[in-house]
Design an enzyme around this catalytic site. Structure first.
Site, PDB file in Angstrom:
ATOM      1  N   SER A 166       7.458  -7.330   3.314  1.00  0.00           N
ATOM      2  CA  SER A 166       6.847  -8.557   2.775  1.00  0.00           C
ATOM      3  C   SER A 166       6.014  -8.268   1.526  1.00  0.00           C
ATOM      4  CB  SER A 166       5.934  -9.167   3.842  1.00  0.00           C
ATOM      5  OG  SER A 166       5.030  -8.192   4.305  1.00  0.00           O
ATOM      6  N   GLN A 223       2.736  -8.362   0.221  1.00  0.00           N
ATOM      7  CA  GLN A 223       1.593  -8.290   1.133  1.00  0.00           C
ATOM      8  C   GLN A 223       0.383  -7.626   0.487  1.00  0.00           C
ATOM      9  OE1 GLN A 223       2.110  -4.350   3.705  1.00  0.00           O
ATOM     10  NE2 GLN A 223       3.941  -5.602   3.829  1.00  0.00           N
ATOM     11  N   HIS A 231      -3.629  -5.962   2.275  1.00  0.00           N
ATOM     12  CA  HIS A 231      -4.383  -5.726   3.504  1.00  0.00           C
ATOM     13  C   HIS A 231      -5.855  -6.026   3.214  1.00  0.00           C
ATOM     14  CE1 HIS A 231      -0.687  -3.994   4.859  1.00  0.00           C
ATOM     15  NE2 HIS A 231      -0.677  -3.207   3.805  1.00  0.00           N
ATOM     16  N   LYS A 242      -7.404  -1.599   5.708  1.00  0.00           N
ATOM     17  CA  LYS A 242      -6.169  -0.823   5.862  1.00  0.00           C
ATOM     18  C   LYS A 242      -5.710  -0.248   4.517  1.00  0.00           C
ATOM     19  CE  LYS A 242      -1.460  -1.364   7.774  1.00  0.00           C
ATOM     20  NZ  LYS A 242      -0.592  -1.193   6.595  1.00  0.00           N
ATOM     21  N   GLU A 284      -3.981   2.351   2.282  1.00  0.00           N
ATOM     22  CA  GLU A 284      -2.819   3.135   2.748  1.00  0.00           C
ATOM     23  C   GLU A 284      -2.220   3.963   1.616  1.00  0.00           C
ATOM     24  OE1 GLU A 284      -0.331  -0.024   4.184  1.00  0.00           O
ATOM     25  OE2 GLU A 284       0.497  -0.420   2.226  1.00  0.00           O
ATOM     26  N   HIS A 333       1.349  -5.460  -2.854  1.00  0.00           N
ATOM     27  CA  HIS A 333       2.485  -4.530  -2.873  1.00  0.00           C
ATOM     28  C   HIS A 333       3.602  -5.059  -1.995  1.00  0.00           C
ATOM     29  CE1 HIS A 333      -0.042  -3.468   0.572  1.00  0.00           C
ATOM     30  NE2 HIS A 333       1.013  -2.938   1.143  1.00  0.00           N
ATOM     31  N   ARG A 344       0.672 -11.803   4.348  1.00  0.00           N
ATOM     32  CA  ARG A 344       1.998 -11.845   3.737  1.00  0.00           C
ATOM     33  C   ARG A 344       2.207 -13.151   2.967  1.00  0.00           C
ATOM     34  NH1 ARG A 344       2.405 -10.805   9.026  1.00  0.00           N
ATOM     35  NH2 ARG A 344       2.800  -8.654   9.674  1.00  0.00           N
ATOM     36  N   LYS A 348       8.103 -13.325   8.930  1.00  0.00           N
ATOM     37  CA  LYS A 348       6.875 -13.305   9.736  1.00  0.00           C
ATOM     38  C   LYS A 348       5.870 -14.338   9.232  1.00  0.00           C
ATOM     39  CE  LYS A 348       7.155  -8.399  11.092  1.00  0.00           C
ATOM     40  NZ  LYS A 348       6.466  -7.080  11.006  1.00  0.00           N
TER      41      LYS A 348
HETATM   42  N1  LIG Z   1       2.896  -1.289   3.132  1.00  0.00           N
HETATM   43  N2  LIG Z   1       3.302  -1.040   4.426  1.00  0.00           N
HETATM   44  C1  LIG Z   1       2.537  -1.424   5.436  1.00  0.00           C
HETATM   45  O1  LIG Z   1       1.490  -1.999   5.275  1.00  0.00           O
HETATM   46  C2  LIG Z   1       3.021  -1.101   6.848  1.00  0.00           C
HETATM   47  O2  LIG Z   1       2.131  -0.145   7.425  1.00  0.00           O
HETATM   48  C3  LIG Z   1       3.043  -2.364   7.671  1.00  0.00           C
HETATM   49  O3  LIG Z   1       3.302  -2.158   9.015  1.00  0.00           O
HETATM   50  C4  LIG Z   1       4.043  -3.307   7.008  1.00  0.00           C
HETATM   51  O4  LIG Z   1       3.278  -4.254   6.340  1.00  0.00           O
HETATM   52  C5  LIG Z   1       4.927  -4.045   7.912  1.00  0.00           C
HETATM   53  O5  LIG Z   1       5.620  -4.927   7.027  1.00  0.00           O
HETATM   54  P1  LIG Z   1       5.838  -6.426   7.490  1.00  0.00           P
HETATM   55  O6  LIG Z   1       4.496  -6.922   7.887  1.00  0.00           O
HETATM   56  O7  LIG Z   1       6.813  -6.327   8.618  1.00  0.00           O
HETATM   57  O8  LIG Z   1       6.405  -7.121   6.294  1.00  0.00           O
HETATM   58 ZN   LIG Z   2       1.088  -2.389   3.180  1.00  0.00          ZN
END
Ligand SMILES: NNC(=O)[C@@H](O)[C@H](O)[C@H](O)COP(=O)(O)O
Ligand SMILES: [Zn+2]
Length: 445
Positions: free
Chosen positions: A106, A108, A110, A133, A135, A288, A307, A313
């Site tokens: 997605s 997205q 955090h 979060k 990352e 991202h 998202r 989702k």
């Molecule tokens: N950038 N990556 C992440 O943040 C992962 O750790 C997450 O678990 C992902 O956001 C999962 O993606 P969906 O929510 O399914 O679109």
């Molecule tokens: Zn992410």
């Protein structure tokens, strides 16, 4: 009695839609490398994420006893280190993952810690944690992703050269954005940056509030334009992403998510390609979307995702528009450069075969990651004890791992927890051209 701080873990795998299918998925293969009564890889099912850690949504277990890692560390606080335990309690401060990406994740971001606490209190179903979060992604295979807002001149270029994008953002909004960006060109002052961020948020918000009907209409025009013009699409693109690349991405992502708003977000975000071992770091509130490849991912212990596109989702579009930092930068500034790790001794076989240990150390305290590549046979790395918990996964080759008198064999997909202050040794067992590759996430404060 303190257990030996070397514990083989059984880890769970999540099947999100975007995961690679069956044994194509590294996350699935790695999970299946450890005996399990519950996991059998189905050849037609997507497997997205292998989770390693104490997060309750998919807790790792001690293979020998079936107890969760959380129960183990709660029962033996020394495994964490007093400094870590004092600050983060008995949960690991980080969540360690392998992602295997078949189609785009997605669009997205955090939420930061403060917002995470508010969202979790209000909507724990969609925001399961009260934690931020940040990352880091380290490529295991070639990887593609969208990461952070492009330099604004690039967005201005696309607003001028992609009619369907300008249609959705709106003629006046597009003109005003281009005028602001052009007017501030070369001005690095904080006032200019503030004005630029405001213009960026206004243009992005205008795009994101488009109706699905308008998006679907504009998407058909966009894809037709991309297919027809190929290399000439978007006036040949920009230096970091050619017209041919943008055209291919639009067509490919439309096949994955037809008529999706994400097709237009593409023109606002840096398109990044990582080769194995390259990395990027995303602060909280950074936008991202990962597109393809297998990666190691390490993050603060949270599963909060806001998202806005490219997903079946729950979407929270206005929340995303409101929380973003609107930082913009060339992709090279988003990438992370690893450094040689000093607290390890390599034996002669390791030196002569060109083995190496690299440290990926993001500007936060919850985690750092080591990537160790031991080439040939009997290449050995002896690591100083870490004053905190570690998790080690093997992503290729084979060898041994030992802590004190305990020695375990290691193959691809094997995962181990290593308790605090344990001296760790890794040794390869392969032919002259084999590489024994492991990643170790750890927290030391
Ligand atoms: N950038 N990556 C992440 O943040 C992962 O750790 C997450 O678990 C992902 O956001 C999962 O993606 P969906 O929510 O399914 O679109
Ligand atoms: Zn992410």
């Amino acid at each position: 009695m303190l257990p030996n701080p070397l514990i083989r873990l059984q880890c769970g795998v999540n099947s999100y839609d975007w995961g690679k299918i069956g044994s194509e998925s590294a996350a699935a293969r790695f999970a299946a490398a450890t005996p399990s009564e519950t996991l059998s890889i189905q050849s037609d099912k997507p497997y997205a994420e292998l989770w390693m850690g104490t997060h309750p949504s998919n807790p790792s277990k001690d293979l020998a006893t079936g107890r969760t890692l959380l129960e183990l560390v709660e029962g033996n606080r020394m495994l964490l280190a007093p400094s870590v335990q004092a600050k983060y309690g008995s949960k690991l401060p980080f969540l360690f993952k392998v992602l295997s990406i078949n189609k785009a994740l997605s669009i997205q971001a955090h939420p930061n810690k403060k917002l995470a606490e508010q969202l979790h209190a209000r909507d724990p179903k969609n925001y399961p944690d009260d934690n931020h979060k940040p990352e880091m992604a380290i490529a295991i295979t070639n990887f593609e992703g969208l990461c952070g807002f492009r330099p604004l001149g690039e967005i201005a270029h696309f607003l001028s050269s992609v009619p369907a994008l300008r249609e959705l953002v709106g003629e006046d909004e597009g003109k005003s954005f281009i005028a602001t960006v052009r007017g501030q060109e070369g001005d690095e002052s904080s006032e200019s940056t503030t004005q630029n961020k405001r213009a960026l948020q206004s243009a992005f918000a205008a795009l994101m509030k488009s109706s699905q009907e308008d998006v679907a209409k504009a998407a058909k025009a966009l894809v037709a334009d991309a297919e027809k013009r190929g290399e000439e699409f978007a006036d040949g693109g920009i230096e970091s992403t050619s017209g041919a690349t943008m055209s291919e991405l639009v067509v490919r992502l439309n096949q994955q998510f037809p008529d999706d708003i994400g097709l237009f977000v593409l023109f606002f975000l840096n398109y990044v390609q990582l080769t194995p071992g390259e990395a990027m770091f995303l602060q909280a509130d950074d936008i991202h979307a990962y597109i393809s490849g297998d990666i190691i991912e390490c993050m603060a212990a949270s599963d909060n995702v806001v998202r806005a596109g490219f997903t079946p989702k729950f979407k929270d579009v206005q929340r995303l528009v409101d929380l973003l930092t609107y930082n913009y930068a060339p992709i090279e500034e988003q990438k992370m450069t690893p450094t040689e790790y000093p607290y390890v001794v390599l034996n002669r076989a390791a030196y002569s075969s060109g083995s190496h240990v690299l440290l990926y150390d993001p500007p936060i305290e919850e985690f750092s990651v080591l990537r160790t590549v031991l080439k040939g046979n009997a290449a050995k790395a002896t690591f100083d004890p870490v004053d905190g918990p570690s998790i080690v996964i093997c992503t290729g080759g084979k060898g041994k791992i030992s802590v004190g008198p305990k020695v375990e064999e290691v193959k691809e997909g094997y995962v181990f927890f290593v308790g605090s202050t344990a001296e760790l040794i890794l040794e390869s067992e392969g032919g002259p051209d084999d590489e024994f590759t492991t990643f170790k996430a750890f927290c030391e404060i």
